[in-house]
Design a protein around this motif. Sequence first.
Motif, PDB file in Angstrom:
ATOM      1  N   THR A 191      -2.707   7.760  -0.709  1.00  0.00           N
ATOM      2  CA  THR A 191      -1.916   7.275   0.437  1.00  0.00           C
ATOM      3  C   THR A 191      -2.943   6.412   1.326  1.00  0.00           C
ATOM      4  O   THR A 191      -4.038   6.495   1.556  1.00  0.00           O
ATOM      5  N   VAL A 192      -2.201   5.645   2.067  1.00  0.00           N
ATOM      6  CA  VAL A 192      -2.772   4.796   3.277  1.00  0.00           C
ATOM      7  C   VAL A 192      -3.567   5.915   4.078  1.00  0.00           C
ATOM      8  O   VAL A 192      -4.669   5.779   4.627  1.00  0.00           O
ATOM      9  N   LEU A 249       0.969  -1.308   0.010  1.00  0.00           N
ATOM     10  CA  LEU A 249      -0.135  -0.085   0.000  1.00  0.00           C
ATOM     11  C   LEU A 249       1.062   1.299   0.003  1.00  0.00           C
ATOM     12  O   LEU A 249       2.048   1.428   0.599  1.00  0.00           O
ATOM     13  N   ASP A 275      -9.301  -0.200   0.802  1.00  0.00           N
ATOM     14  CA  ASP A 275      -7.717  -0.149   0.642  1.00  0.00           C
ATOM     15  C   ASP A 275      -7.534  -0.476  -0.642  1.00  0.00           C
ATOM     16  O   ASP A 275      -6.180  -0.045  -1.076  1.00  0.00           O
ATOM     17  N   GLU A 299      -7.413   6.006   5.299  1.00  0.00           N
ATOM     18  CA  GLU A 299      -7.879   6.119   6.549  1.00  0.00           C
ATOM     19  C   GLU A 299      -8.957   7.235   6.821  1.00  0.00           C
ATOM     20  O   GLU A 299      -9.694   7.140   7.709  1.00  0.00           O
ATOM     21  N   HIS A 349      -2.779   2.044   9.186  1.00  0.00           N
ATOM     22  CA  HIS A 349      -3.528   1.418   8.571  1.00  0.00           C
ATOM     23  C   HIS A 349      -4.534   0.460   9.467  1.00  0.00           C
ATOM     24  O   HIS A 349      -3.915   0.009  10.352  1.00  0.00           O
ATOM     25  N   ALA A 364      -5.388   2.353  -2.483  1.00  0.00           N
ATOM     26  CA  ALA A 364      -4.082   2.521  -2.077  1.00  0.00           C
ATOM     27  C   ALA A 364      -3.083   1.334  -2.689  1.00  0.00           C
ATOM     28  O   ALA A 364      -1.628   1.282  -2.556  1.00  0.00           O
ATOM     29  N   ALA A 415       3.531  -0.864   3.992  1.00  0.00           N
ATOM     30  CA  ALA A 415       3.631   0.273   3.068  1.00  0.00           C
ATOM     31  C   ALA A 415       4.727   0.580   2.229  1.00  0.00           C
ATOM     32  O   ALA A 415       5.968   0.469   2.571  1.00  0.00           O
ATOM     33  N   GLU A 472       2.383   4.932   0.620  1.00  0.00           N
ATOM     34  CA  GLU A 472       2.398   5.777   1.545  1.00  0.00           C
ATOM     35  C   GLU A 472       3.635   6.940   1.334  1.00  0.00           C
ATOM     36  O   GLU A 472       4.707   6.384   0.828  1.00  0.00           O
TER      37      GLU A 472
END
Length: 568
Positions: free
Chosen positions: A307-308, A266, A289, A312, A281, A292, A560, A268
Motif C-alpha cells: 500500500t501507499v 498506486l 513507489d 510511506e 503519498h 505500490a 490511489a 491503497e
Amino acid sequence: MANQELKEEHKPLTQWKRRKGGLSASMFIFVLSALDNMGFVANMVSLVLYFYGVMHFDLSSSANTLTNFMGSTFLLSLLGGFISDTYLNRFITCLIFGSVEVLALAMLTVEAASNHLHPDTCGKPSCVKGGSAVMFYTSLCLLALGNGGVRGSMTAFGADQFDEKDSSEAKALASFFNWLLLSSTIGAITGVTGVVWVSTQKAWHWGFFIITIASFLGFFALALGKPFYCIKTPSDSPILRIFQVIVVAFKNRKFSLAESHEEIELYEINDKDTTIEKICHTNQMRFLDKAAIVHENTKLQPWNVCTVTQVEEVKILTRMLPIVASTIIMNTCLAQLQTFSVQQGNVMNLKLGSLIVPAPSIPVIPLIFISILVPIYELFFVPLARKITHHPSGITQLQRVGVGLVLSSISMAIAGIVEVKRRDQGRKDPSNPISLFWLSFQYGIFGIADMFTLVGLLEFFYRESPSSMKSLSTSFTWLSMSLGYFFSTVFVNVINVVTKNITPSKQGWLHGFDLNQNNLNLFYWFLATLSCLNFFNYLYWASKYKYKSEDYNSSPNLKALNDGNAQD
C-alpha cells in the motif's frame, strides 16, 4: 430509549479515551521512571569504579566494559520496541522486561556481597575468570536485556496516553516528554547522591540492594495503574512491513515511474475499519513507489504489492536515519562523562568542607540544573514560544537537538582544559589535587545539552513515526546512545593503538592505571573537534528533513487504487 442505548453502546473512541489515559495515567509511569532511573543512573556513573576496584579491571578495560554494557542496554531497546509493536502490548512488555531487570539486580547484589565471587588482583587488564566470570557476565547481560526492553516500551507507552491528533492533547503530549525527563532526573539525583554514597562509602551490595527494591516498587506502581491506561493492541510486524516494501520494490525495479503521474496507479486500502493510520503519498525516494505499482494481473496480496501507506512508512524511517546518525557522536561524548570523568574525579580532592563527596556523585550538578530548568522551560518558555511559532512544543524537536549538539561540543572542549589543570597539579603535587568540583563545568554544560537533545529526539521519533512503529522508532533514540557507547570503546582502543606508535614515549594517550601519565585532554579535544564537524553534518540533514505534518498537507500527484476487500 432504544436510540439512547444504541448511542451508549457505540460511544466514539475519543469519549472512551477521556476516561482512560492522559496525565492521570502518566503519573504511574512517572513513578516508574523516577525509581527505575535512580538505579540505572547510579549504575551508569559508579559501575566503572566497581569494575576497577572490586573486579580489578584496568582503566581502559573498566571504561570499555561499562560502555559495552551501556551500548548493549540501549541496543536491546530495539528488541523491546519490536516486541511491543508486534506481539505484546507495551504495558505487558514493560512488566516482563522489568521482571528480568529486577532478577539481574538481585544477582548483582549477591555477587557484590560474596567475597568468593570477587577475583584477586592479577595485574592484567581483566582478572575475572571461572565461576565468578559466569556470574558477573550473566548478571550484566540480564541487566542489559531488562533495562533495554523497558526503555524500548515505556516511553512509547506513556506517550500512548495522549491523542496527538487532538490539538489540546498534542500540547499535553509535548508536556509529557518534559515531565518524563523531570521525573527521571529526580530519580537520577537520588541515585547519584544517596545510592552512590552507600555503594562507595558503605558497601557495594547495599547500594545494589537499594536499587533492586526501588526497581521492584517502580514496576509494582506501573502494574497498579492498569485500570487508568489506554492500552493499544499491537499490529502487524513493523520489520515485516519494511521488508515487504524492499522486496516488492526490488521485484518491480524494471517498471518505470513516468514523468506524467496521471497514468500511474498506486495501491491503497480504503477500509474505514482498519487501525492503521493512512499516510499521504510524497515524491521523495520515488524508487520505493515501485512497491505500490499495480500492473496487469497483479494479485492484491502481501509480497506482491504494498500500500501507499506501507511505502510511506519506509520513507519516514529512511528520512529519520541521518538524524539518528548525527547524534551518535554526542552520545560518545556522554560515555566519557560516565567513565574517564568519574576516574578523574576519583583522584581529585573529594572534600566539600567536612563532607567527602564520592566521585560518581558529581553528575548531581547538571541534574540539579535540569530539575530547575525543565519546569522553567515547560511553564514559561514553551507557552511564550507557542505564541510565536504556533508549534505545540514551542520550538521544533530538531531545533532542540541542534542546541544540544552545540553544547556537547563545548562541554568536551572544557573537559580537555580542566584535565590539563588537574594533570599538571597531580604531577606537581600529588598530595594536593584540585577540587572535584572543577568537573562541574563539563558536567553542567553537557547536562543542559542532554535536556535538549534527549527530549527532542524522543518526541521527534514518536510524533514522526507511523502508528504501527511507535515503540520501534522511539527506540532509535536509544539506538543512537548504543552506537555512541560502542563508538567510545572503538575510539579508546584505536586511539591507544595509533598514539602508541607516534608518541615519543611509545605509550598510548589512555594507557595503564595512572591518569597523570596519560593524555586524556587530547582525547577530549579530539571528541570536541569531531562534535563540531558532526554538527555541520546534522545541520545539512535537519534542513533537508520534511516533517510528517508537511506530508499530510501535500497533494498526492499519483492516483490511489482503492480496494476495501484486499488484504494488507
